[in-house]
Write an enzyme that holds these catalytic residues in place. Structure first.
Site, mmCIF file in Angstrom:
data_model
loop_
_atom_site.group_PDB
_atom_site.id
_atom_site.type_symbol
_atom_site.label_atom_id
_atom_site.label_comp_id
_atom_site.label_asym_id
_atom_site.label_seq_id
_atom_site.Cartn_x
_atom_site.Cartn_y
_atom_site.Cartn_z
ATOM 1 N N CYS A 163 0.827 -1.201 0.000
ATOM 2 C CA CYS A 163 0.000 0.000 0.000
ATOM 3 C C CYS A 163 0.864 1.253 0.000
ATOM 4 O O CYS A 163 2.000 1.240 0.486
ATOM 5 C CB CYS A 163 -0.867 0.028 1.246
ATOM 6 S SG CYS A 163 -1.935 -1.392 1.397
ATOM 7 N N ARG A 178 5.300 0.284 -5.973
ATOM 8 C CA ARG A 178 5.267 -0.553 -4.773
ATOM 9 C C ARG A 178 4.389 -1.794 -4.963
ATOM 10 O O ARG A 178 4.487 -2.739 -4.187
ATOM 11 C CB ARG A 178 4.724 0.267 -3.590
ATOM 12 C CG ARG A 178 5.624 1.403 -3.201
ATOM 13 C CD ARG A 178 4.897 2.378 -2.309
ATOM 14 N NE ARG A 178 4.569 1.830 -1.017
ATOM 15 C CZ ARG A 178 5.308 1.983 0.077
ATOM 16 N NH1 ARG A 178 6.422 2.676 0.008
ATOM 17 N NH2 ARG A 178 4.929 1.467 1.211
ATOM 18 N N TRP A 211 -2.842 -2.729 -1.540
ATOM 19 C CA TRP A 211 -2.439 -4.114 -1.828
ATOM 20 C C TRP A 211 -3.224 -4.964 -0.839
ATOM 21 O O TRP A 211 -2.981 -4.913 0.364
ATOM 22 C CB TRP A 211 -0.930 -4.249 -1.628
ATOM 23 C CG TRP A 211 -0.371 -5.581 -2.018
ATOM 24 C CD1 TRP A 211 -0.040 -5.998 -3.261
ATOM 25 C CD2 TRP A 211 -0.056 -6.668 -1.133
ATOM 26 N NE1 TRP A 211 0.464 -7.279 -3.205
ATOM 27 C CE2 TRP A 211 0.464 -7.713 -1.913
ATOM 28 C CE3 TRP A 211 -0.168 -6.865 0.242
ATOM 29 C CZ2 TRP A 211 0.868 -8.928 -1.378
ATOM 30 C CZ3 TRP A 211 0.238 -8.079 0.775
ATOM 31 C CH2 TRP A 211 0.750 -9.089 -0.038
ATOM 32 N N ASN A 228 -1.910 2.095 5.643
ATOM 33 C CA ASN A 228 -0.937 1.051 5.288
ATOM 34 C C ASN A 228 -0.713 0.211 6.532
ATOM 35 O O ASN A 228 -0.563 0.770 7.618
ATOM 36 C CB ASN A 228 0.415 1.657 4.909
ATOM 37 C CG ASN A 228 0.394 2.325 3.555
ATOM 38 O OD1 ASN A 228 -0.648 2.404 2.914
ATOM 39 N ND2 ASN A 228 1.549 2.815 3.133
ATOM 40 N N GLY A 229 -0.611 -1.090 6.378
ATOM 41 C CA GLY A 229 -0.327 -1.947 7.530
ATOM 42 C C GLY A 229 -1.500 -2.867 7.834
ATOM 43 O O GLY A 229 -2.368 -3.092 6.983
ATOM 44 N N GLU A 265 17.187 -18.158 -7.108
ATOM 45 C CA GLU A 265 16.847 -16.810 -7.549
ATOM 46 C C GLU A 265 16.240 -16.842 -8.962
ATOM 47 O O GLU A 265 15.275 -16.135 -9.260
ATOM 48 C CB GLU A 265 18.100 -15.920 -7.498
ATOM 49 C CG GLU A 265 17.947 -14.519 -8.053
ATOM 50 C CD GLU A 265 16.885 -13.659 -7.366
ATOM 51 O OE1 GLU A 265 16.358 -14.044 -6.315
ATOM 52 O OE2 GLU A 265 16.563 -12.592 -7.915
ATOM 53 N N LYS A 286 12.601 -15.474 -10.033
ATOM 54 C CA LYS A 286 12.410 -14.449 -11.078
ATOM 55 C C LYS A 286 11.402 -14.934 -12.108
ATOM 56 O O LYS A 286 10.523 -14.195 -12.521
ATOM 57 C CB LYS A 286 13.726 -14.110 -11.793
ATOM 58 C CG LYS A 286 14.708 -13.238 -11.072
ATOM 59 C CD LYS A 286 14.312 -11.787 -10.927
ATOM 60 C CE LYS A 286 13.546 -11.565 -9.660
ATOM 61 N NZ LYS A 286 14.296 -11.340 -8.441
ATOM 62 N N GLU A 298 7.857 -14.945 -10.583
ATOM 63 C CA GLU A 298 7.342 -13.593 -10.352
ATOM 64 C C GLU A 298 6.928 -12.917 -11.648
ATOM 65 O O GLU A 298 5.891 -12.278 -11.709
ATOM 66 C CB GLU A 298 8.433 -12.714 -9.726
ATOM 67 C CG GLU A 298 8.736 -12.999 -8.289
ATOM 68 C CD GLU A 298 9.737 -11.993 -7.730
ATOM 69 O OE1 GLU A 298 10.845 -11.895 -8.267
ATOM 70 O OE2 GLU A 298 9.399 -11.305 -6.757
ATOM 71 N N HIS A 357 16.967 -37.275 -5.181
ATOM 72 C CA HIS A 357 16.315 -37.635 -3.917
ATOM 73 C C HIS A 357 14.817 -37.293 -3.929
ATOM 74 O O HIS A 357 14.188 -37.254 -2.879
ATOM 75 C CB HIS A 357 17.012 -36.936 -2.750
ATOM 76 C CG HIS A 357 18.445 -37.350 -2.603
ATOM 77 N ND1 HIS A 357 18.815 -38.621 -2.197
ATOM 78 C CD2 HIS A 357 19.598 -36.694 -2.867
ATOM 79 C CE1 HIS A 357 20.135 -38.713 -2.188
ATOM 80 N NE2 HIS A 357 20.631 -37.550 -2.601
ATOM 81 N N LYS A 404 6.396 -4.154 -4.003
ATOM 82 C CA LYS A 404 7.829 -3.854 -3.987
ATOM 83 C C LYS A 404 8.371 -3.866 -2.567
ATOM 84 O O LYS A 404 9.461 -4.360 -2.316
ATOM 85 C CB LYS A 404 8.082 -2.483 -4.631
ATOM 86 C CG LYS A 404 9.544 -2.118 -4.744
ATOM 87 C CD LYS A 404 10.244 -3.003 -5.750
ATOM 88 C CE LYS A 404 11.734 -2.778 -5.837
ATOM 89 N NZ LYS A 404 12.410 -3.947 -6.437
HETATM 90 O O1 M6R Z 1 12.934 -5.052 0.290
HETATM 91 P P1 M6R Z 1 13.446 -6.438 0.590
HETATM 92 O O2 M6R Z 1 14.755 -6.717 -0.034
HETATM 93 O O3 M6R Z 1 13.467 -6.712 2.066
HETATM 94 O O4 M6R Z 1 12.388 -7.411 -0.046
HETATM 95 C C1 M6R Z 1 12.468 -8.782 0.160
HETATM 96 C C2 M6R Z 1 11.559 -9.521 -0.789
HETATM 97 O O5 M6R Z 1 10.232 -9.143 -0.582
HETATM 98 C C3 M6R Z 1 11.948 -9.239 -2.256
HETATM 99 O O6 M6R Z 1 13.263 -9.597 -2.515
HETATM 100 C C4 M6R Z 1 11.026 -10.008 -3.199
HETATM 101 O O7 M6R Z 1 11.268 -11.377 -3.116
HETATM 102 C C5 M6R Z 1 11.208 -9.483 -4.623
HETATM 103 N N1 M6R Z 1 9.932 -9.407 -5.259
HETATM 104 C C6 M6R Z 1 12.156 -10.298 -5.431
HETATM 105 O O8 M6R Z 1 12.136 -10.009 -6.777
#
Ligand code: M6R
Length: 625
Positions: free
Chosen positions: A2, A27, A87, A113-114, A498, A502, A505, A521, A620
């Site tokens: 948010c 965000r 969000w 927010n929160g 990672e 990616k 996402e 395994h 974000k």
């Molecule tokens: O702001 P941060 O690095 O603490 O965020 C951590 C994760 O939320 C962030 O890396 C998330 O996994 C991203 N969407 C990765 O692309």
């Protein structure tokens, strides 16, 4: 997550709020809304989906753009309003659940927010008192609670104080009262909120990069402080109602926030900035590879460094993956037992920390609620915290202000982290070298060679980036697959994780990352001719075993893709597609191996027509636990 924007001043309110909301889009959100004073009433407009939807509704709502607070519309008229990107956490994304929310009399409007943890309890009390609720949100409880308390206190500030005492959770709030047409009230607890101090106008936003678009100075609210903001004044109170003297600070400018620099997506721009990011960090911290690392903010004594009993790295998502690379390099150079935990899991685990432990918190945003909560728990056991963040004005920066490393990568607008991942890795390598040098735990020759090799990384990244078209050409043919498996070993196992993150996402394709030795395994059961396996295979200690594990996958008829160095002929013998990178020492290879895999995710997502910069359901900065 948010986002909040607020404005009071002489500018037409709706364009200002929309501009603020545009800055907050990065965000991640699923609905938007604004509330403005109009005559003697409050006017709320909101819409599910992107900001463009809200603009469409506004354009169909004659009169809102002329909304003024009972003034005559002259240039001196004061405009006041708040806006929000939501969000969803409590209740689906919908017009109804979007913020702002009204109380039953439509006299108070709130954006939030929160999360309010005890909202059901507070709601039950209010329901018994006859209050009617329209939405499924926790936020409506806040506004109804303030309205209810206003009835008994007859004072706006006292009503807010009373509600804060009743509500448990994290919140940043912006509040409008119908009877105070030229004021915004703001409160925060464990969620960021910044007041932008202008010249005869003031702003409010949930992140400083947003206010930095409009003003030069800011006031940062602390937990449990309430601000009363008008065009010419900002009063801040503590919960006892005492007025506080707040510092006015210069804002850190984020000029590049909405500039794509000719790239189609922020993501492409950010991937392409990675050589510069690493180069600038090396320039700052390792200007000369023959000299020691320069960490000015790190005042850890040699005595402490020599006696560290363990290192615990706490982070989430991509930052967690950089932490896993960090573990490998710390153990390799310093021999200090190093553990990496998801911040969200650490809260449930046994502490095992002492005042000889080093805790490293990594977060690009510096605002991730899970990470902050875990770090607070870790330092409560006496451990020393080193923070690594891209945001020097974040909550993590504040928490770790004694030992802070800024993984300076510039603003990362795309929700998926790319350049901040490389920035975090760079700082972790340098930190490991710094500890090794300070404690003499590694042979000087090894450290010198590593520093020398690190200095070459930016140009190798540059060479890798020039291969983008080659990667695009080779990966698009896999875009219609429903599942992917990524495998790697040792220091490239985190890169497999990672890469899978990616791809998920950005493209919404299911993907998993595995340590290649683990395939047999269990995970190997999912392989068949429809599931591509991507192996990260770099010459060095792990090469032969990754090759062997790749053969096992190939025997299950999986389409085989490799990330391999130039000149590796052996790779061609078993892989259908080889994504080439320049030759590199295994110990620093993650800086290169991740790049073709970032492109793989990007090009497949783009091919599938996904919203590359703002993938569905993602935020974000994740400011709720
Ligand atoms: O702001 P941060 O690095 O603490 O965020 C951590 C994760 O939320 C962030 O890396 C998330 O996994 C991203 N969407 C990765 O692309």
């Amino acid at each position: 997550m948010c986002g909040i924007i607020g404005y009071v001043g002489n500018k037409e309110i709706v364009p200002v709020l929309l501009e603020g909301l545009r800055c907050l889009e990065y965000r991640g959100y699923d609905s938007t809304g604004i509330a403005v004073h109009k005559g003697s009433a409050l006017n709320i407009i909101k819409s599910v989906g992107k900001l463009a939807n809200l603009e469409e509704v506004i354009n169909k709502t004659p009169g809102l753009l002329n909304g003024k607070n009972g003034n005559n519309g002259s240039p001196k008229s004061i405009y006041c309003g708040i806006g929000h990107t939501r969000w969803a956490t409590h209740g689906e994304p919908s017009d109804l659940n979007a913020h702002p929310h009204f109380d039953s009399d439509e006299a108070i409007a709130v954006v939030h927010n929160g999360i309010i943890r005890n909202y059901q309890e507070v709601k039950a009390i209010l329901l018994r008192q006859g209050v009617r609720f329209l939405t499924e949100t926790d936020t409506e409880v806040i506004v109804q609670s303030i309205a209810n308390n206003f009835k008994s206190t007859k004072s706006i500030l006292n009503a807010i104080f009373k509600s804060i005492n009743e509500l448990e959770g994290s919140y940043a709030l912006a509040i409008l009262f119908k009877d105070q047409p030229n004021k915004i009230y703001a409160v925060r607890k464990e969620a960021p909120l910044v007041i932008g101090v202008g010249n005869n106008e003031n702003y409010l936003a949930s992140d400083s990069s947003t206010v930095s678009q409009f003003v030069e100075k800011v006031i940062r609210l602390n937990d449990n402080e309430v601000a009363e903001i008008s065009k010419e004044s900002i009063e801040v109170y503590n919960l006892k109602g005492e007025k506080l003297n707040k510092d006015i600070q210069a804002v850190i400018k984020s000029k590049d926030i909405l500039d794509k620099r000719g790239f189609k997506h922020y993501l492409a721009k950010e991937i392409n900035e990675q050589a510069d990011v690493v180069s600038s960090l090396l320039r700052d911290f390792l200007p000369n590879h023959e000299k020691q690392i320069q960490f000015e903010h790190l005042k850890l004594t040699t005595d402490f460094l020599k006696n560290i009993d363990r290192i615990l790295i706490l982070a989430c998502g991509t930052a967690y993956h950089s932490g896993l690379v960090g573990k490998y390099i710390f153990e390799n150079l310093t021999s200090i037992p190093t553990e990496v935990q998801f911040a969200s899991e650490y809260l449930n685990s046994k502490a095992l920390l002492t005042n000889k432990s080093l805790v490293i918190g990594i977060s690009q945003s510096g605002e991730t609620a899970d990470t902050l909560a875990a770090l607070k728990k870790a330092i409560s056991y006496g451990a020393t915290l080193v923070g690594i963040t891209n945001k020097s004005d974040s909550a993590l920066a504040e928490l770790a202000k004694e030992h802070l490393l800024i993984s300076k990568a510039g603003t990362e607008v795309s929700v998926a982290a790319t350049k901040t991942f490389l920035a975090q890795m760079t700082v972790l390598y340098l930190l490991a070298i710094y500890i090794a040098e300070s404690t003499g735990s590694s042979k000087q020759k090894k450290i010198s060679l590593l520093k020398q090799e690190l200095k070459l990384i930016p140009q190798l990244i540059d060479q890798t980036l020039t291969r983008a078209e080659h990667y695009q050409e080779h990966v698009i043919k896999y875009a219609n697959r429903a599942d992917f498996v990524f495998i790697g070993r040792g220091i490239n196992y985190p890169i497999a994780l990672e890469a899978a993150l990616k791809l998920k996402e950005l493209s919404y394709i299911h993907a998993s990352g595995y340590a290649s030795g683990e395939m047999k395994h269990g995970p190997i059961a999912v392989l068949d001719p429809t599931v591509p396996v991507v192996s990260i295979i770099v010459p060095g200690e792990t090469y032969d075993r990754v090759f062997q594990n790749s053969l096992e996958a190939k025997s299950r008829q999986a389409p085989m893709i490799a990330v391999a160095v130039d000149g590796d002929k052996k790779a061609e013998s078993i892989f259908d597609t080889v994504l080439r990178i320049p030759p590199i020492m295994e110990l620093i290879s993650p800086f290169l191996t991740v790049i073709p895999l970032q492109f793989l995710a990007y090009y497949i997502a783009e091919h599938l027509g996904r919203d590359v910069d703002q993938p569905r359901n993602l935020a974000k900065s994740v400011t709720v636990e």
